[in-house]
Design an enzyme around this catalytic site. Structure first.
Site, short mmCIF file in Angstrom:
data_model
loop_
_atom_site.label_atom_id
_atom_site.label_comp_id
_atom_site.label_asym_id
_atom_site.label_seq_id
_atom_site.Cartn_x
_atom_site.Cartn_y
_atom_site.Cartn_z
N ARG A 1 0.84 -1.19 0.00
CA ARG A 1 0.00 0.00 0.00
C ARG A 1 0.87 1.24 0.00
O ARG A 1 1.83 1.34 0.76
CB ARG A 1 -0.89 -0.02 1.25
CG ARG A 1 -1.87 1.08 1.36
CD ARG A 1 -2.91 0.82 2.45
NE ARG A 1 -2.60 -0.18 3.43
CZ ARG A 1 -2.30 0.07 4.70
NH1 ARG A 1 -2.25 1.32 5.12
NH2 ARG A 1 -2.08 -0.91 5.54
N SER B 1 -8.63 0.15 -0.33
CA SER B 1 -9.47 -0.16 0.82
C SER B 1 -10.11 1.12 1.37
O SER B 1 -10.82 1.81 0.67
CB SER B 1 -8.64 -0.88 1.89
OG SER B 1 -9.43 -1.32 2.96
N HIS B 2 -9.83 1.44 2.64
CA HIS B 2 -10.45 2.59 3.29
C HIS B 2 -9.50 3.78 3.36
O HIS B 2 -9.79 4.78 4.02
CB HIS B 2 -10.86 2.21 4.71
CG HIS B 2 -9.70 1.80 5.57
ND1 HIS B 2 -9.10 0.57 5.45
CD2 HIS B 2 -9.00 2.47 6.52
CE1 HIS B 2 -8.10 0.49 6.32
NE2 HIS B 2 -8.02 1.63 6.97
N LYS C 1 -4.02 -6.47 -2.34
CA LYS C 1 -4.27 -7.53 -1.36
C LYS C 1 -4.13 -8.86 -2.08
O LYS C 1 -4.64 -9.03 -3.20
CB LYS C 1 -5.67 -7.40 -0.75
CG LYS C 1 -5.83 -6.17 0.14
CD LYS C 1 -7.24 -6.09 0.73
CE LYS C 1 -7.39 -4.87 1.64
NZ LYS C 1 -8.77 -4.75 2.18
N ASP D 1 -16.66 -0.24 3.61
CA ASP D 1 -15.48 0.53 3.25
C ASP D 1 -15.29 0.47 1.74
O ASP D 1 -16.13 -0.05 1.00
CB ASP D 1 -14.25 0.03 4.01
CG ASP D 1 -13.83 -1.38 3.65
OD1 ASP D 1 -14.69 -2.14 3.16
OD2 ASP D 1 -12.65 -1.73 3.85
N ASP E 1 -13.54 -1.15 -0.41
CA ASP E 1 -13.54 -2.41 -1.16
C ASP E 1 -14.51 -3.43 -0.57
O ASP E 1 -14.50 -4.60 -0.95
CB ASP E 1 -12.13 -3.00 -1.25
CG ASP E 1 -11.53 -3.38 0.09
OD1 ASP E 1 -11.95 -2.81 1.13
OD2 ASP E 1 -10.63 -4.23 0.12
N ASP F 1 -14.92 -5.12 2.15
CA ASP F 1 -14.63 -6.30 2.97
C ASP F 1 -14.90 -6.03 4.46
O ASP F 1 -14.80 -6.93 5.28
CB ASP F 1 -13.21 -6.83 2.77
CG ASP F 1 -12.12 -5.83 3.11
OD1 ASP F 1 -12.44 -4.69 3.52
OD2 ASP F 1 -10.93 -6.18 2.96
N ARG F 2 -15.28 -4.78 4.80
CA ARG F 2 -15.62 -4.44 6.18
C ARG F 2 -17.03 -3.88 6.23
O ARG F 2 -17.50 -3.26 5.29
CB ARG F 2 -14.65 -3.39 6.74
CG ARG F 2 -13.22 -3.91 6.85
CD ARG F 2 -12.36 -2.96 7.66
NE ARG F 2 -12.30 -1.64 7.06
CZ ARG F 2 -12.08 -0.52 7.75
NH1 ARG F 2 -11.96 -0.56 9.07
NH2 ARG F 2 -12.02 0.64 7.13
N HIS G 1 -13.98 -6.20 10.06
CA HIS G 1 -13.78 -7.42 9.30
C HIS G 1 -14.49 -8.56 10.03
O HIS G 1 -14.25 -8.79 11.22
CB HIS G 1 -12.29 -7.76 9.19
CG HIS G 1 -11.49 -6.83 8.34
ND1 HIS G 1 -11.46 -6.93 6.97
CD2 HIS G 1 -10.69 -5.79 8.67
CE1 HIS G 1 -10.67 -5.99 6.49
NE2 HIS G 1 -10.20 -5.27 7.50
#
Length: 464
Positions: free
Chosen positions: A18, A107-108, A117, A246, A248, A250-251, A333
């Protein structure tokens, strides 16, 4: 051996790669990652990888360079296109001919950030694996080849699999639910649209258009300010609850019918109760930041709680090690392995939240109201010299071993006493220490924070 590529060391993180696009991260990095990851996969017997990307403005360019690198090292690539990270994980987990996956995603993080990822064989690729990529790329330790590329449509199949989270529940039992969904202009927006069109009940959607500028609010549902639009929607339309995701997806974040935030450990407690009704004695993994009431509640319901290190890759790995059916952390998550693949998926968590309210026979607002009223701090984060980050926490741990303190040291130190508990740990991704405390009383919380400060002072540090 090929001419190598040096990654900026700051982008090789514990759980992913990242950086800031145009400064520490660019297409050359994406290409080098492709060459290196393909080499690792080939040497492990793999031959095909799935690749997806999120809605950030820089993601298509990085995805193109990544695929070019993968092909140049002889790996076949199945490109699944724009979508949430869980869709990439689904593509990797559900296809027998796919050996790994990479999602281009920030992501966030702020909109000028991006990253990658990775997953191999259903297992997270993190920690030493990521550092190994850096070492291999630096010397050009790359296989040569000419992989084949295909486009693979998985979007509809992924959404259909999400709907299966309601299996066994009659549509009539769900028909009365009224739910708000805030996609935050992230990559999950189109999936939210299709998903809600297939679900029973009434669904009100916010910001499902993918826009890498995030014009309405930043897509991080763990920050309460980012839930303001969702709260307003729930209040205006008198909805049962609302969910947010978020960048992407995933949360998950959630608010009840009164607008109260349901934090990550509180969501996990609801999912655990629902799980243990159907799978008595199941193991549930949660991170060290989670409330004592979560661990106590799992045990009271006959489950086996496991406290483990913070970090989604670490939680997922611990679940695989222990055979846990459920796991999660404060950051939102949540991992379901009872009848799903075991990876973190905010959209699937939202579907399972619908299912839980029906199976438990209580609204989300009722469940939130029944939770013990605790006094706690947010996650306190403060900068520290990198050379002192882990050393300071170890000094605290060593001092505590000379006392009768009840200490869990799986990730920093978590100390329990008559006032409650406090935590001090070193971040794996930033040069900061983090602290948290929880008590039954305001006075107890003040004393716990004082103990954190006292230990920091003994190591020549202070929260500033």
């Amino acid at each position: 051996m090929s001419v190598g590529h040096g990654f900026d060391p700051s982008i090789l993180r514990e759980y992913d790669i990242r950086g800031v696009v145009g400064q520490t991260l660019g297409p050359k990095d994406a290409y080098a990652l492709g060459r290196t990851f393909a080499t690792v996969l080939r040497r492990g017997g793999g031959s095909r990888i799935a690749v997806g990307y999120d809605g950030r403005l820089s993601s298509p360019v990085l995805e193109e360079a990544l695929v070019e690198g993968l092909l140049a090292s002889g790996i076949d690539v199945a490109r699944i296109g724009l979508g949430p990270t869980p869709m990439l994980n689904f593509a990797e987990a559900s296809a027998q001919d796919v050996d790994g996956g990479i999602q281009v995603t920030g992501s966030h993080n702020p909109r000028d950030h991006n990253g990658f990822k990775m997953v191999v064989g259903g297992r997270p690729f993190f920690g030493a694996d990521i550092q190994r990529l850096g070492a291999m790329a630096a010397v050009g330790d790359w296989e040569e080849g000419s992989g084949r590329c295909e486009s693979r449509a998985v979007f509809s199949a992924y959404v259909d699999r999400l709907v299966e989270g309601l299996a066994g529940i009659a549509d009539g039992d769900l028909a009365g639910l009224r739910i708000g969904w805030d996609a935050g202009n992230g990559a999950g927006g189109p999936a939210v649209e299709l998903l809600t069109s297939k679900l029973p009940g009434e669904h009100h959607l916010l910001f499902t258009e993918v826009d890498g500028c995030f014009p309405h609010h930043h897509p991080d549902p763990t920050i309460e300010a980012n839930l303001a639009d969702l709260k307003a929607l729930v209040a205006r339309d008198k909805l049962d609850f609302g969910v947010a995701f978020d960048g992407d997806a995933d949360r998950i974040g959630a608010v009840d019918g009164t607008g109260r935030v349901i934090w990550g450990d509180q969501l996990l407690s609801i999912f655990a109760e629902d799980l243990l009704l159907r799978h008595p004695g199941a193991t549930v993994v949660a991170d060290v930041k989670a409330s004592r009431t979560l661990f106590d509640g799992i045990a009271r319901l006959g489950g086996y709680p496991v406290m483990w290190k913070s970090g989604h890759s670490l939680i997922k790995s611990k679940m695989q090690e222990t055979g846990a059916a459920l796991g999660g952390e404060m950051s939102g998550h949540v991992f379901f392995a009872d009848d799903y693949f075991g990876f973190d998926d905010g959209l699937y968590a939202a579907v399972r939240l619908m299912a839980a309210t029906v199976r438990l026979g209580r609204s989300l607002t009722e469940m939130r109201s029944a939770m013990p009223a605790m006094f706690d701090t947010p996650e306190l984060r403060f900068p520290v010299d990198p050379a002192r980050k882990f050393a300071a926490v170890e000094e605290v741990r060593m001092r505590l071993t000379e006392t009768d303190a009840r200490v869990v040291d799986v990730d920093g130190v978590r100390v329990t006493d008559d006032d409650g508990w406090w935590l001090l740990r070193a971040s794996n991704t930033q040069d900061v220490l983090t602290a948290r405390a929880e008590s039954d009383t305001a006075e107890g919380l003040e004393r716990l924070v004082g103990r954190i400060d006292a230990q920091l002072a003994l190591s020549g540090l202070a929260r500033a």
